[in-house]
Design an enzyme around this catalytic site. Sequence first.
Site, short mmCIF file in Angstrom:
data_model
loop_
_atom_site.label_atom_id
_atom_site.label_comp_id
_atom_site.label_asym_id
_atom_site.label_seq_id
_atom_site.Cartn_x
_atom_site.Cartn_y
_atom_site.Cartn_z
N TYR A 73 -15.84 3.70 2.45
CA TYR A 73 -16.69 2.82 3.26
C TYR A 73 -16.81 3.29 4.70
CZ TYR A 73 -12.06 0.88 4.17
OH TYR A 73 -10.73 0.75 4.48
N GLY A 132 -12.53 11.35 -10.12
CA GLY A 132 -11.24 11.03 -9.54
C GLY A 132 -10.30 10.40 -10.53
N ALA A 133 -8.99 10.60 -10.28
CA ALA A 133 -7.95 10.01 -11.14
C ALA A 133 -6.72 9.69 -10.30
CB ALA A 133 -7.61 10.97 -12.26
N GLY A 134 -6.94 9.42 -9.00
CA GLY A 134 -5.84 9.01 -8.13
C GLY A 134 -5.59 7.52 -8.27
N GLY A 135 -4.95 6.93 -7.26
CA GLY A 135 -4.59 5.52 -7.34
C GLY A 135 -5.79 4.60 -7.50
N ALA A 136 -6.79 4.76 -6.66
CA ALA A 136 -7.95 3.87 -6.71
C ALA A 136 -8.74 4.11 -8.00
CB ALA A 136 -8.83 4.10 -5.50
N LYS A 146 3.14 1.69 -3.81
CA LYS A 146 2.45 1.00 -4.91
C LYS A 146 3.10 1.23 -6.28
CE LYS A 146 -2.25 0.42 -3.24
NZ LYS A 146 -3.65 0.77 -3.43
N ASP A 196 -7.29 -3.75 -6.98
CA ASP A 196 -8.26 -2.71 -6.57
C ASP A 196 -9.42 -2.60 -7.56
OD1 ASP A 196 -7.12 -1.94 -4.16
OD2 ASP A 196 -5.83 -0.45 -5.10
N SER A 241 0.85 -1.20 0.00
CA SER A 241 0.00 0.00 0.00
C SER A 241 0.88 1.24 0.00
CB SER A 241 -0.98 -0.05 1.18
OG SER A 241 -1.97 0.93 0.97
P1 NAD Z 1 -5.31 9.46 -4.16
O1 NAD Z 1 -4.67 10.42 -3.21
O2 NAD Z 1 -4.46 8.67 -5.06
O3 NAD Z 1 -6.37 10.27 -5.06
C1 NAD Z 1 -7.22 11.25 -4.48
C2 NAD Z 1 -8.26 11.69 -5.50
O4 NAD Z 1 -9.24 12.54 -4.82
C3 NAD Z 1 -7.70 12.53 -6.65
O5 NAD Z 1 -8.45 12.26 -7.82
C4 NAD Z 1 -7.96 13.97 -6.17
O6 NAD Z 1 -8.03 14.89 -7.25
C5 NAD Z 1 -9.30 13.80 -5.50
N1 NAD Z 1 -9.60 14.82 -4.49
C6 NAD Z 1 -9.01 14.96 -3.27
N2 NAD Z 1 -9.57 16.00 -2.62
C7 NAD Z 1 -10.52 16.53 -3.44
C8 NAD Z 1 -11.42 17.61 -3.34
N3 NAD Z 1 -11.48 18.37 -2.23
N4 NAD Z 1 -12.24 17.86 -4.38
C9 NAD Z 1 -12.19 17.09 -5.50
N5 NAD Z 1 -11.37 16.05 -5.65
C10 NAD Z 1 -10.53 15.76 -4.64
O7 NAD Z 1 -6.22 8.53 -3.22
P2 NAD Z 1 -6.78 7.06 -3.53
O8 NAD Z 1 -5.85 6.07 -2.95
O9 NAD Z 1 -7.16 6.97 -4.95
O10 NAD Z 1 -8.09 7.06 -2.62
C11 NAD Z 1 -9.23 7.85 -2.93
C12 NAD Z 1 -10.39 7.46 -2.02
O11 NAD Z 1 -10.72 6.09 -2.25
C13 NAD Z 1 -10.09 7.56 -0.53
O12 NAD Z 1 -11.25 8.07 0.08
C14 NAD Z 1 -9.85 6.13 -0.09
O13 NAD Z 1 -10.24 5.90 1.23
C15 NAD Z 1 -10.77 5.38 -1.02
N6 NAD Z 1 -10.30 4.00 -1.31
C16 NAD Z 1 -11.17 2.97 -1.08
C17 NAD Z 1 -10.76 1.67 -1.35
C18 NAD Z 1 -11.70 0.53 -1.09
O14 NAD Z 1 -11.27 -0.63 -1.09
N7 NAD Z 1 -12.97 0.76 -0.91
C19 NAD Z 1 -9.48 1.42 -1.88
C20 NAD Z 1 -8.63 2.51 -2.11
C21 NAD Z 1 -9.06 3.80 -1.82
#
Ligand code: NAD
Length: 292
Positions: free
Chosen positions: A241, A135-139, A75, A111, A71
């Site tokens: 969640y 969104g376009a982060g990791g998840a 990653k 994921d 994690s």
């Molecule tokens: P990350 O940091 O890689 O990406 C964050 C994303 O959120 C980006 O797209 C960013 O632009 C956006 N963002 C952040 N603040 C913002 C705001 N105020 N307004 C608009 N966009 C905003 O994070 P990640 O690892 O991709 O995780 C994102 C979410 O997914 C988290 O809430 C995390 O808990 C959740 N998640 C859930 C699971 C699961 O198994 N259910 C797995 C991974 C992540």
Amino acid sequence: MADLGRIDGKTKLIGFLAKPAGHSKSPAIHNAAFRKLNLNYAFMAFEVGNEQLADAITGIRALNIQGFSVSMPNKIDILPLLDGLSPAAELIGAVNTVVNHNGQLIGYNTDGIGYMHSLAAAGVNYKGKKMTILGAGGAATAITIQAALEGVAEISIFNREDQFFPNALRNAEIINKKMKDTNCIARVYPLEDLARLKEEITTSQILTNATDVGMKHLEGQSLLPDPSWLHPSQIVTDIIYFPDRTKLLEQAIAIGCKTINGLGMLLWQGAEQFRIWTGQEMPIEDVKQQIF
Ligand code: NAD
């Protein structure tokens, strides 16, 4: 929960490399599943950040450890330290699962698989459908690429114009250029373009929030400015969640949409890891009852 009675000279170790690591539910999830199926494995978390990652991998090779979960912040940094990648991990550009195949460390990303499985488990047929993803982060990246691999026909990606926006462009380019055989079309828009956001949400069958908005300091907030953009036949999902019902899901429930939170993604991505390491199906209902 201490479970030392199960451990003997043949126990296979699965590790977790992250920093911080202590908060993770993965040890509880996987150890519960090993116990239920009477598998001679144990799962341990290790606080490993980028600085110790190469040493940790050398140690894993030396000890012939069976596999591990990866994690943040590892990653992406782990990629050059591995011997091979699954096709999805290669497209996503990040790994959350590694298995040791006779000394070869092979990386996977579960994921997106976990997210798509959570849709299927809720009876959602996503093939040929249009999805809008926030969104376009990791998840979000893992979900977007996996959705295209699994037959979603159109994906509209929205991200605010922050450091993740180039990821959105990259994800769309990979789908449109490298994944032509999927026939999926991806488009990218800035989240600030509300007219476009309305148009894309209104014409999508699935809306997915994969941003941080809705949890921690952003709890109680939603990126959907007007719930009337939704219609009851839509599926609205949030990969958060905790809380189990974000503001977005509350907005969608009020309209009459089917909603899915992130617990299914968490469990199913773990189930896929479990399958990769042990070749067995995770007893998901038992795990859910014991851990959540
Ligand atoms: P990350 O940091 O890689 O990406 C964050 C994303 O959120 C980006 O797209 C960013 O632009 C956006 N963002 C952040 N603040 C913002 C705001 N105020 N307004 C608009 N966009 C905003 O994070 P990640 O690892 O991709 O995780 C994102 C979410 O997914 C988290 O809430 C995390 O808990 C959740 N998640 C859930 C699971 C699961 O198994 N259910 C797995 C991974 C992540």
